[in-house]
Design a protein around this motif. Structure first.
Motif, PDB file in Angstrom:
ATOM      1  N   LEU A 266       0.840  -1.196   0.000  1.00  0.00           N
ATOM      2  CA  LEU A 266       0.000   0.000   0.000  1.00  0.00           C
ATOM      3  C   LEU A 266       0.876   1.248   0.000  1.00  0.00           C
ATOM      4  CD1 LEU A 266      -2.553  -1.221   2.689  1.00  0.00           C
ATOM      5  CD2 LEU A 266      -2.880  -1.208   0.210  1.00  0.00           C
ATOM      6  N   LYS A 267       0.272   2.373  -0.382  1.00  0.00           N
ATOM      7  CA  LYS A 267       1.016   3.622  -0.478  1.00  0.00           C
ATOM      8  C   LYS A 267       0.527   4.626   0.564  1.00  0.00           C
ATOM      9  CE  LYS A 267       2.066   3.317  -5.431  1.00  0.00           C
ATOM     10  NZ  LYS A 267       1.965   3.996  -6.754  1.00  0.00           N
ATOM     11  N   VAL A 268       1.482   5.426   1.029  1.00  0.00           N
ATOM     12  CA  VAL A 268       1.208   6.528   1.953  1.00  0.00           C
ATOM     13  C   VAL A 268       1.484   7.832   1.209  1.00  0.00           C
ATOM     14  CG1 VAL A 268       1.936   7.654   4.103  1.00  0.00           C
ATOM     15  CG2 VAL A 268       1.855   5.153   3.976  1.00  0.00           C
ATOM     16  N   PRO A 269       0.523   8.759   1.157  1.00  0.00           N
ATOM     17  CA  PRO A 269      -0.775   8.769   1.841  1.00  0.00           C
ATOM     18  C   PRO A 269      -1.945   8.299   0.980  1.00  0.00           C
ATOM     19  CG  PRO A 269      -0.366  10.933   0.961  1.00  0.00           C
ATOM     20  CD  PRO A 269       0.831  10.078   0.559  1.00  0.00           C
ATOM     21  N   GLU A 270      -1.665   7.872  -0.259  1.00  0.00           N
ATOM     22  CA  GLU A 270      -2.775   7.568  -1.170  1.00  0.00           C
ATOM     23  C   GLU A 270      -3.755   6.549  -0.585  1.00  0.00           C
ATOM     24  OE1 GLU A 270       0.604   9.188  -3.548  1.00  0.00           O
ATOM     25  OE2 GLU A 270       0.378   7.700  -1.946  1.00  0.00           O
ATOM     26  N   ASP A 271      -3.226   5.450  -0.048  1.00  0.00           N
ATOM     27  CA  ASP A 271      -4.094   4.419   0.517  1.00  0.00           C
ATOM     28  C   ASP A 271      -4.361   4.656   2.005  1.00  0.00           C
ATOM     29  OD1 ASP A 271      -4.298   2.805  -1.871  1.00  0.00           O
ATOM     30  OD2 ASP A 271      -2.201   2.245  -1.533  1.00  0.00           O
ATOM     31  N   ILE A 272      -3.334   5.011   2.724  1.00  0.00           N
ATOM     32  CA  ILE A 272      -3.458   5.256   4.167  1.00  0.00           C
ATOM     33  C   ILE A 272      -2.616   6.478   4.528  1.00  0.00           C
ATOM     34  CG2 ILE A 272      -3.128   4.328   6.495  1.00  0.00           C
ATOM     35  CD1 ILE A 272      -3.369   1.546   5.380  1.00  0.00           C
ATOM     36  N   ALA A 273      -3.247   7.469   5.133  1.00  0.00           N
ATOM     37  CA  ALA A 273      -2.517   8.634   5.633  1.00  0.00           C
ATOM     38  C   ALA A 273      -2.039   8.341   7.058  1.00  0.00           C
ATOM     39  CB  ALA A 273      -3.413   9.860   5.623  1.00  0.00           C
ATOM     40  N   VAL A 274      -0.896   8.918   7.420  1.00  0.00           N
ATOM     41  CA  VAL A 274      -0.293   8.647   8.725  1.00  0.00           C
ATOM     42  C   VAL A 274       0.114   9.964   9.386  1.00  0.00           C
ATOM     43  CG1 VAL A 274       1.582   7.491   9.962  1.00  0.00           C
ATOM     44  CG2 VAL A 274       0.574   6.410   7.923  1.00  0.00           C
ATOM     45  N   VAL A 275      -0.233  10.097  10.665  1.00  0.00           N
ATOM     46  CA  VAL A 275       0.227  11.222  11.478  1.00  0.00           C
ATOM     47  C   VAL A 275       0.839  10.663  12.759  1.00  0.00           C
ATOM     48  CG1 VAL A 275      -0.423  13.281  12.796  1.00  0.00           C
ATOM     49  CG2 VAL A 275      -1.511  12.815  10.593  1.00  0.00           C
ATOM     50  N   GLY A 276       2.035  11.140  13.116  1.00  0.00           N
ATOM     51  CA  GLY A 276       2.713  10.697  14.331  1.00  0.00           C
ATOM     52  C   GLY A 276       2.602  11.718  15.449  1.00  0.00           C
ATOM     53  N   PHE A 277       3.471  11.568  16.444  1.00  0.00           N
ATOM     54  CA  PHE A 277       3.470  12.463  17.608  1.00  0.00           C
ATOM     55  C   PHE A 277       4.892  12.517  18.150  1.00  0.00           C
ATOM     56  CE2 PHE A 277       2.412  14.473  21.499  1.00  0.00           C
ATOM     57  CZ  PHE A 277       1.067  14.826  21.498  1.00  0.00           C
ATOM     58  N   ASP A 278       5.448  13.700  18.323  1.00  0.00           N
ATOM     59  CA  ASP A 278       6.771  13.980  18.916  1.00  0.00           C
ATOM     60  C   ASP A 278       7.563  14.945  18.059  1.00  0.00           C
ATOM     61  OD1 ASP A 278       6.454  12.349  21.151  1.00  0.00           O
ATOM     62  OD2 ASP A 278       7.450  10.633  20.227  1.00  0.00           O
ATOM     63  N   ASP A 279       7.645  14.686  16.731  1.00  0.00           N
ATOM     64  CA  ASP A 279       8.526  15.399  15.802  1.00  0.00           C
ATOM     65  C   ASP A 279       9.993  15.184  16.151  1.00  0.00           C
ATOM     66  OD1 ASP A 279       9.004  16.838  13.488  1.00  0.00           O
ATOM     67  OD2 ASP A 279       9.103  18.771  14.530  1.00  0.00           O
ATOM     68  N   ILE A 280      10.387  13.901  16.236  1.00  0.00           N
ATOM     69  CA  ILE A 280      11.798  13.575  16.379  1.00  0.00           C
ATOM     70  C   ILE A 280      12.501  13.786  15.041  1.00  0.00           C
ATOM     71  CG2 ILE A 280      11.407  11.969  18.279  1.00  0.00           C
ATOM     72  CD1 ILE A 280      11.563   9.673  16.277  1.00  0.00           C
ATOM     73  N   GLU A 281      13.800  13.769  15.039  1.00  0.00           N
ATOM     74  CA  GLU A 281      14.583  14.117  13.842  1.00  0.00           C
ATOM     75  C   GLU A 281      14.221  13.252  12.640  1.00  0.00           C
ATOM     76  OE1 GLU A 281      19.279  14.798  12.563  1.00  0.00           O
ATOM     77  OE2 GLU A 281      18.761  13.785  14.433  1.00  0.00           O
ATOM     78  N   VAL A 282      13.991  11.964  12.859  1.00  0.00           N
ATOM     79  CA  VAL A 282      13.744  11.055  11.744  1.00  0.00           C
ATOM     80  C   VAL A 282      12.427  11.358  11.040  1.00  0.00           C
ATOM     81  CG1 VAL A 282      12.522   9.258  13.048  1.00  0.00           C
ATOM     82  CG2 VAL A 282      13.926   8.615  11.076  1.00  0.00           C
ATOM     83  N   ALA A 283      11.510  12.073  11.680  1.00  0.00           N
ATOM     84  CA  ALA A 283      10.203  12.355  11.078  1.00  0.00           C
ATOM     85  C   ALA A 283      10.342  13.100   9.755  1.00  0.00           C
ATOM     86  CB  ALA A 283       9.338  13.152  12.047  1.00  0.00           C
ATOM     87  N   ALA A 284      11.343  13.964   9.654  1.00  0.00           N
ATOM     88  CA  ALA A 284      11.545  14.725   8.419  1.00  0.00           C
ATOM     89  C   ALA A 284      12.381  13.956   7.403  1.00  0.00           C
ATOM     90  CB  ALA A 284      12.221  16.053   8.741  1.00  0.00           C
ATOM     91  N   LEU A 285      12.946  12.827   7.799  1.00  0.00           N
ATOM     92  CA  LEU A 285      13.876  12.102   6.929  1.00  0.00           C
ATOM     93  C   LEU A 285      13.252  10.909   6.232  1.00  0.00           C
ATOM     94  CD1 LEU A 285      17.001  12.145   9.291  1.00  0.00           C
ATOM     95  CD2 LEU A 285      16.402  13.769   7.488  1.00  0.00           C
ATOM     96  N   VAL A 286      12.254  10.267   6.870  1.00  0.00           N
ATOM     97  CA  VAL A 286      11.644   9.090   6.251  1.00  0.00           C
ATOM     98  C   VAL A 286      10.781   9.522   5.068  1.00  0.00           C
ATOM     99  CG1 VAL A 286      11.641   7.712   8.356  1.00  0.00           C
ATOM    100  CG2 VAL A 286       9.684   9.184   7.846  1.00  0.00           C
ATOM    101  N   PRO A 287      10.760   8.718   4.007  1.00  0.00           N
ATOM    102  CA  PRO A 287       9.839   9.033   2.908  1.00  0.00           C
ATOM    103  C   PRO A 287       8.436   8.544   3.240  1.00  0.00           C
ATOM    104  CG  PRO A 287      11.184   7.090   2.370  1.00  0.00           C
ATOM    105  CD  PRO A 287      11.675   7.610   3.695  1.00  0.00           C
ATOM    106  N   PRO A 288       7.401   9.321   2.997  1.00  0.00           N
ATOM    107  CA  PRO A 288       7.371  10.594   2.265  1.00  0.00           C
ATOM    108  C   PRO A 288       7.482  11.822   3.168  1.00  0.00           C
ATOM    109  CG  PRO A 288       5.137   9.831   2.620  1.00  0.00           C
ATOM    110  CD  PRO A 288       6.036   8.819   3.275  1.00  0.00           C
TER     111      PRO A 288
END
Length: 337
Positions: A266-288
């Motif tokens: 499946l694809k993000v966000p086309e099939d499933i949108a994802v929102v996290g919590f914290d805003d750690i450094e890796v959040a800006a690095l993972v695709p998408p």
């Protein structure tokens, strides 16, 4: 060795001001305090710690207590690494040193109280690990100045700092709904932790406000780590009605969720949108790029240090601080980012 007069001359202040920076830092404005401490490091100035301790009856040592489960690599969690940096910076700016507090294998109810007194600590910062260890309660009730992060405490000189977990979770669900998502699931933190419970509460409250159905099968408990988030996401993908969005109560778990979604084809966000919590450094690095609810990590350290130092100096325990959160939108929730 550099002298106090030399340091004062380089900073353009009086020796008395330099002395106050190291002995009573809270009475010196932040700009001057930072300048003196920075210049002191540059020229290698070291205050006479013995004289300072005798004069103030303080050790200028603060204990850091994190009673994490031995099965979990708690110290390596990136969110708490950033919290620790902010805490150390804030305490250093006030002339205090941070000491990792251990109990030498003691397991009595007063183990942490004894450790704090053995090390002559002026105060203690406690990080929530979800444990129900009664010795933490005894420490808060002992009169030793205590500030807890993410964990309510009660005591004559105890308070805590936390984020608006409920409000942040509501922000996340609202954002997903604004993107047209209707079947919004959640991966929670451990239910016995305050952040885990409050973020689930916020998720439920916002669903009710938006008049979206609450489906128990769309709630999967995680553990704030990557593997837990991945396993929880797999469970959600196996439900009869697959969600079209998921609010994940921690970015580490969200990274695991992204992995599980990709492995399912499946694809993000086309099939499933994802929102996290914290805003750690890796959040800006993972695709998408992970949309997330940012916590004020520097604010955690500053608020904890301010509260602790005020109690060390004789003030009553201040009210708990609840820090605001901020929605940071990236590609995991909307294709346009």
């Amino acid at each position: 060795m550099a002298t106090i007069r030399e340091l004062a001359r380089l900073c353009g202040v009086s020796p008395a001001t330099v002395s106050r920076v190291f002995n009573n830092p809270e009475v010196v404005n932040a700009k001057t305090r930072e300048q003196v401490l920075r210049t002191a490091r540059q020229i290698g100035y070291l205050p006479n710690e013995s004289a300072r301790t005798l004069a103030t009856k303080k050790s200028f040592m603060v204990g850091l207590l994190w009673d994490t489960d031995h099965r979990r690599p708690g110290w390596r969690h990136p969110f708490f690494q950033e919290i620790l940096i902010g805490l150390k910076t804030a305490l250093s700016g006030r002339g205090y040193h941070l000491l990792m507090l251990a109990t030498s294998g003691e397991h009595t109810d007063d183990a942490y109280v004894r450790a704090a007194r053995r090390h002559n600590l002026d105060g203690v910062v406690m990080i929530d690990s979800g444990t129900s260890d009664p010795s933490l309660r005894h420490l808060a009730e002992s009169g030793v100045p205590c500030v807890s992060l993410d964990r309510p405490v009660q005591g004559p000189r105890a308070t805590y700092v936390t984020s608006d977990n409920v409000g942040g979770a509501r922000q996340a669900v609202r954002h997903l709904h604004e993107q047209g998502r209707q079947a919004i699931a959640t991966i929670t933190g451990p239910a016995h932790t305050r952040p885990g419970a409050e973020r689930l509460q916020g998720y439920q409250e916002e669903l009710a406000l938006l008049r979206l159905p609450y489906r128990p099968e769309h709630v999967a408990e995680g553990d704030f780590y990557v593997t837990g988030g991945e396993a929880a996401m797999r469970r959600l993908l196996e439900t009869d009605e697959r969600p079209d969005a998921v609010f994940v109560a921690g970015d580490e778990m969200a990274v695991g969720a992204l992995r599980a979604i990709a492995e399912a084809g499946l694809k993000v966000p086309e099939d499933i949108a994802v929102v996290g919590f914290d805003d750690i450094e890796v959040a800006a690095l993972v695709p998408p790029g992970l949309t997330t609810i940012a916590q004020d990590k520097d604010g955690f350290g500053a608020a904890a240090a301010e509260a602790l130092v005020s109690m060390i100096n004789g003030a009553d325990a201040p009210p708990a601080r609840i820090l605001p959160t901020t929605l940071v939108v990236r590609g995991s929730s909307t294709p346009s980012i």
